[in-house]
Design an enzyme around this catalytic site. Structure first.
Site, short mmCIF file in Angstrom:
data_model
loop_
_atom_site.label_atom_id
_atom_site.label_comp_id
_atom_site.label_asym_id
_atom_site.label_seq_id
_atom_site.Cartn_x
_atom_site.Cartn_y
_atom_site.Cartn_z
N ALA A 46 11.20 1.69 7.02
CA ALA A 46 11.51 0.69 5.99
C ALA A 46 11.35 -0.76 6.43
O ALA A 46 11.84 -1.66 5.76
CB ALA A 46 12.93 0.90 5.44
N GLU A 47 10.69 -1.01 7.57
CA GLU A 47 10.54 -2.37 8.07
C GLU A 47 11.88 -3.06 8.30
O GLU A 47 12.01 -4.28 8.14
CB GLU A 47 9.65 -3.23 7.16
CG GLU A 47 8.19 -2.82 7.16
CD GLU A 47 7.92 -1.60 6.30
OE1 GLU A 47 7.50 -0.56 6.88
OE2 GLU A 47 8.12 -1.67 5.09
N ASN A 102 13.31 11.13 7.34
CA ASN A 102 12.23 10.37 6.70
C ASN A 102 11.02 10.32 7.62
O ASN A 102 11.15 9.99 8.80
CB ASN A 102 12.68 8.93 6.40
CG ASN A 102 11.62 8.14 5.68
OD1 ASN A 102 11.15 8.56 4.62
ND2 ASN A 102 11.19 7.03 6.26
N GLU A 103 9.87 10.66 7.06
CA GLU A 103 8.61 10.56 7.80
C GLU A 103 8.69 11.22 9.18
O GLU A 103 8.23 10.68 10.18
CB GLU A 103 8.18 9.09 7.90
CG GLU A 103 7.88 8.51 6.53
CD GLU A 103 7.61 7.03 6.53
OE1 GLU A 103 6.82 6.56 5.70
OE2 GLU A 103 8.23 6.31 7.34
N GLU A 130 6.54 8.38 -1.49
CA GLU A 130 6.23 6.96 -1.40
C GLU A 130 4.74 6.81 -1.66
O GLU A 130 3.92 7.33 -0.90
CB GLU A 130 6.53 6.37 -0.01
CG GLU A 130 7.98 6.30 0.39
CD GLU A 130 8.15 5.69 1.78
OE1 GLU A 130 7.23 4.97 2.25
OE2 GLU A 130 9.19 5.95 2.41
#
Length: 932
Positions: free
Chosen positions: A116-117, A172-173, A271
């Site tokens: 998510a940066e 996530n990912e 996403e």
């Protein structure tokens, strides 16, 4: 039986956990009704004003979306291990309440890792001190407190408890790993799911593979989720070249991979690219918004629809702000992302309006779209030119044909005829004019045998925005782009009346009524068989139309359901809600000009009055039932203070370089062996900031030694993340700086020392701008453990042990004092440690000086002022602060950095960095918000 859910969540003993959210191979069902879950990504922590969350939700709902996906940032909620705090601006309950009020379903994504940066990808800095490899079974005990608490909060907000949460994404990912890492680790992934289930979460689990690899899809056994999903960012992040669409970037294998990996679940992209991040020194989010603009949506989003996508999340729909050091080093304060809704919460980008057209079409098409089966994309099939590619979606009756250029990035205008099977046989379209036209970087969805409330559209080359039934009256809204000709045919229809506009060619042929036209800015309205009103628009005019649901009975309320009553309204900038109360239709929305309003389907039954934003407006109704009115816009008078004319106070915020400064209260750097597993310790004691609980913002080190008089140079290697900077003083003499560059996260320099006197004490002061912790979803890399601080040093002629170090960072470190703004907001500068960045600092006796005066030597100046804002009631006025200067009085200035605090919140960070080889301007803009 088609149309009925055939899957429910089954735990190990196979009994259902809940029956409100179910699914089959085509879509999800909510309370038994099939819906497309069209989501936008929105992070509450990037808009730290809970009262504005409803604003964003309503703007998303107005697109025709049904949901929002959101991350939770662990680093903001457990700044100190064991102390979970989700209160104030970090509380999620108001977020859930706002979603419920807007009628938005939620997909919760609590991580623990989110990417998510954000700093550390969401991992709190104290994990740097743990030797366990992150995202493996050994690290799970460290995540347990967070998952237990956040899981309980999310569980209470599930649809089963009357809340908006209908899906939860574990992890996530989790897609790639370093060599030698056990991967994919099914036991680990299952344990993450078990942690969440143990908190009471019963809704389905959805995944987000970082690419369509099929990891943990249903049928894979241990660790499998209920609904498999992946992400996709096909055009990449090259905002510096916003018109460059590389060959081969359009995905063409999604459907094939879905059938291989997860054929029993609805096709899900957790996403899909809705914008781009932009690094320090990047080209600006304005260019990102061009790269990922409305043309991108037409080509790439419609390509997603061509594979019958049923759960689609646009990342981001609203980006927000990386306030208070929450971002990672690869991005600046703004997280605008070039998204459909700007950082300032505006909906002025054309991509917002284009997205509204597309989402409403899919919603209006309902089960006809969701249950259609994708065919193979082919060049030249169905059309008379190999320059175009067509993907069919074949339904029980209704078919969809997605047309694009075979070279997806083509900017040519291509004429074509479409030949497709219909209930009346194969037909070449158009019949009343020579050809259709597909313009460059565009895509179309043509339909056949499309049902409009009992009226059959035999075919339409024009795209459908929406259709609705209002009692006996039906309304169909079509649109086309510039320089296009379109044609629609209605089965078993003969009678028509042109109500508005000119340029329609109408002809009965083979039992159908054909209508052909060239797209012009003038609206055309035609009535078919006395009860179907067809509005024919150009695309720019269609942007002004809105479809608003009227809230129904509990529990559906304002959520997206196929049976919802709605109104179609032409109204300009933004419409938010429509409600019916007694005899009144109440609309709410935003104006930026005096706006005519048309309720083109007519007023809901029993309504004889029209209200806008609570005020009754004069309205009239014509013989066709259309309600018209005008809402007057009064431009507000807004007076903002001139920042240069305010009374500013100044304080030296680097007193640490003065000979009399006492650092005895600072943290002694006495950790002999760091637990950090990614950086070798090369100093007698660790100088990694996180070993001493400092995980955010500026860092200060003071190294004490007794001089011999023979010291001549200092070698120093520091690390603060990409685009960081560092400055060094010996006593109060400035030795030099590393001004920073976006590609370097650490830097080694050798500094010449002034002559020192033997036997005298000396102090080195090192200031490091920590840009946040690194993120990397590659399991085993543990990049977030890349330390911040001093990595190595050498004083000529002396052992390293000759220097004794102390350090400081944000006040209290992990025992942070500002619970309102959380654990990351401020760093270790003197003014920050004293709390002077908060409202009402004790500045009465400080020096009068302005930021534009600047400082005359290397150091840190702190400037403060106060002013009142008096915004007119009834207006939403976003404000922003933009750093632009690189000169002072016409003279280029040297490298510098600036932080901006507004009411104690760090809302901006700016730096001008230069190197020998080039000079770069790094910048950020950030927004504060005033709403009344």
């Amino acid at each position: 039986m088609r149309g009925k859910p055939n899957h429910i969540i089954k735990p190990y003993k196979r009994e259902p956990l809940q029956n409100l959210v179910t699914w089959d191979a085509h879509s999800v069902f909510v309370r038994g009704e099939r819906i497309m879950l069209y989501n936008g990504e929105f992070h509450p922590f990037r808009l730290p004003v809970p009262s504005l969350w409803l604003d964003i939700f309503q703007k998303i709902k107005a697109l025709g979306f049904s949901g929002v996906s959101f991350y939770v940032d662990w680093a903001l909620l457990e700044g100190k291990q064991g102390n979970f705090a989700a209160e104030g601006i970090f509380a999620l309950e108001p977020f859930f309440a706002a979603a419920s009020e807007a009628g938005i379903y939620l997909v919760a994504r609590p991580g623990p890792y989110i990417n998510a940066e954000v700093s550390g990808g969401g991992f709190p800095g104290w994990l740097q001190r743990y030797r366990a490899v992150l995202r493996t079974p050994d690290y799970l005990p460290e995540a347990d407190n967070y998952v237990r608490n956040i899981g309980r909060i999310i569980a209470k907000a599930q649809i089963t408890n009357g809340g908006p949460v209908i899906l939860v994404q574990p992890e996530n990912e989790y897609t790639f790993a370093t060599a030698g890492t056990v991967f994919p680790n099914a036991a680990y992934f299952q344990a993450v799911e078990d942690q969440l289930r143990a908190t009471g979460i019963v809704v389905p689990f959805v995944s987000n593979d970082a690419g369509p690899l099929g990891l943990f899809a249903p049928g894979n056994g241990t660790g499998e989720v209920q609904i498999y999903g992946h992400d996709s960012y096909p055009l990449g992040f090259d905002c510096a070249n916003p018109y460059n669409w590389p060959a081969g970037a359009l995905p063409t294998s999604f459907h094939t991979l879905h059938l291989q990996q997860s054929p029993t679940t609805p096709y899900t992209i957790s996403e899909f690219q809705g914008g781009s991040f932009d690094p320090w020194g990047g080209s600006s989010f304005a260019k990102c918004a061009v790269l990922l603009n409305e043309q991108f949506e037409r080509v790439f989003f419609k390509n997603d629809y061509s594979v019958a996508i049923a759960i689609l999340n646009i990342y981001m729909i609203y980006g927000g702000t990386n306030w208070g050091n929450l971002g990672h080093p690869g991005g600046y304060t703004s997280y605008d992302y070039g998204a459909a809704i700007t950082e300032e919460r505006l909906v002025t980008r054309e991509k917002y309006s284009e997205l509204k057209l597309e989402a409403n079409f899919l919603r209006a098409s309902g089960s006809a779209y969701l249950t259609a089966v994708p065919g193979n994309v082919t060049n030249g099939s169905y059309v008379n030119t190999d320059a175009l590619a067509i993907t069919p979606l074949i339904g029980n009756k209704t078919n969809f044909y997605i047309v694009r250029h075979a070279a997806y990035n083509s900017q040519a205008s291509t004429n074509y005829k479409l030949t497709v099977p219909t209930s009346a046989g194969n037909i070449s379209i158009p019949q009343l004019s020579p050809t259709l036209t597909l313009n460059g970087r565009d895509s179309k969805i043509h339909v056949t045998d499309y049902n409009i409330g009992g009226v059959s559209v035999l075919y339409s080359s024009a795209e459908i925005f929406t259709w609705k039934t209002f009692g006996a009256r039906k309304v169909l809204v079509l649109y086309g782009g510039p320089n296009e000709t379109h044609e629609i045919a209605f089965s078993d229809c003969k009678h028509y009346e042109v109500i508005e506009g000119a340029g329609l060619t109408v002809q009965a042929k083979n039992g159908a009524l054909l209508i052909n036209w060239a797209v012009t800015p003038d609206r055309k309205v035609i009535e078919i068989e006395e009860n179907l009103f067809v509005y024919i628009l150009d695309r720019n005019d269609a942007y002004n139309y809105w479809v608003l649901d009227i809230p129904g009975q509990s529990p559906a309320d304002n959520y997206t359901v196929p049976t919802a009553s709605s109104v179609i309204v032409k109204a300009g900038y933004l419409l938010r809600t429509a409600t019916v109360n007694d005899s009144g239709l109440y609309l709410t929305g935003d104006l930026n000009a005096t706006t005519p309003i048309e309720v083109i389907g007519g007023a809901p039954k029993g309504c004889s009055e029209l209200f806008f934003n609570g005020r009754k407006v004069q309205a009239s109704q014509d013989k066709y039932g259309v309600v018209t009115a005008s809402v007057i816009y009064s431009c507000p008078s807004v007076t903002l203070p001139s920042l240069t004319d305010l009374d500013w106070k100044y304080l030296d915020s680097l007193p640490e370089i003065q000979p009399t400064y006492d650092d005895s209260a600072w943290t002694s750097a006495d950790v002999k062996i760091s637990n950090n597993t990614v950086q070798n310790q090369t100093t007698p004691t660790s100088l990694f900031a996180s070993d001493y609980d400092y995980n955010t913002g500026n860092l200060l080190y003071r190294g004490h030694f007794t001089a011999t008089g023979k010291e001549s140079v200092l070698y120093l290697k520091t690390q603060g993340g990409t685009a960081y900077g560092a400055s060094v003083w010996l006593n109060n003499t400035f030795l030099g700086s590393w001004p920073g560059i976006d590609r370097d996260s650490n830097y080694s320099q050798t500094l010449t020392l002034p002559k020192l006197i033997s036997g005298r004490p000396a102090v080195l002061t090192v200031l490091i701008d920590n840009m946040g912790l690194d993120e990397d979803f590659t399991v085993g890399s543990d990049k977030m453990k890349n330390p911040r601080g001093i990595l190595n040093y050498a004083l000529s002629g002396r052992d390293q042990s000759a220097i004794t170090w102390r350090l400081t960072g944000n006040l209290g470190g992990e025992e942070y004092q500002d619970k309102t703004r959380g654990p990351l907001n401020e760093g270790g500068l003197y003014a920050e440690r004293q709390g002077y960045h908060l409202p009402s600092p004790p500045s009465g006796n400080w020096k009068n000086s302005k930021p534009t005066d600047g400082i005359t030597s290397a150091g840190v100046g702190f400037y403060t002022t106060s002013f009142n804002l008096d915004m007119p009631v009834g207006y939403d006025i976003p404000l922003s602060f933009v750093f632009t200067n690189s000169t002072a009085n016409g003279v280029a200035v040297s490298a510098y950095r600036v932080q901006l605090y507004v009411n104690g919140y760090q809302f901006g960070k700016y730096g001008k960095f230069s190197t020998i080889s080039r000079s770069l301007m790094y910048y950020s803009t950030s927004s504060t918000f005033v709403s009344s």
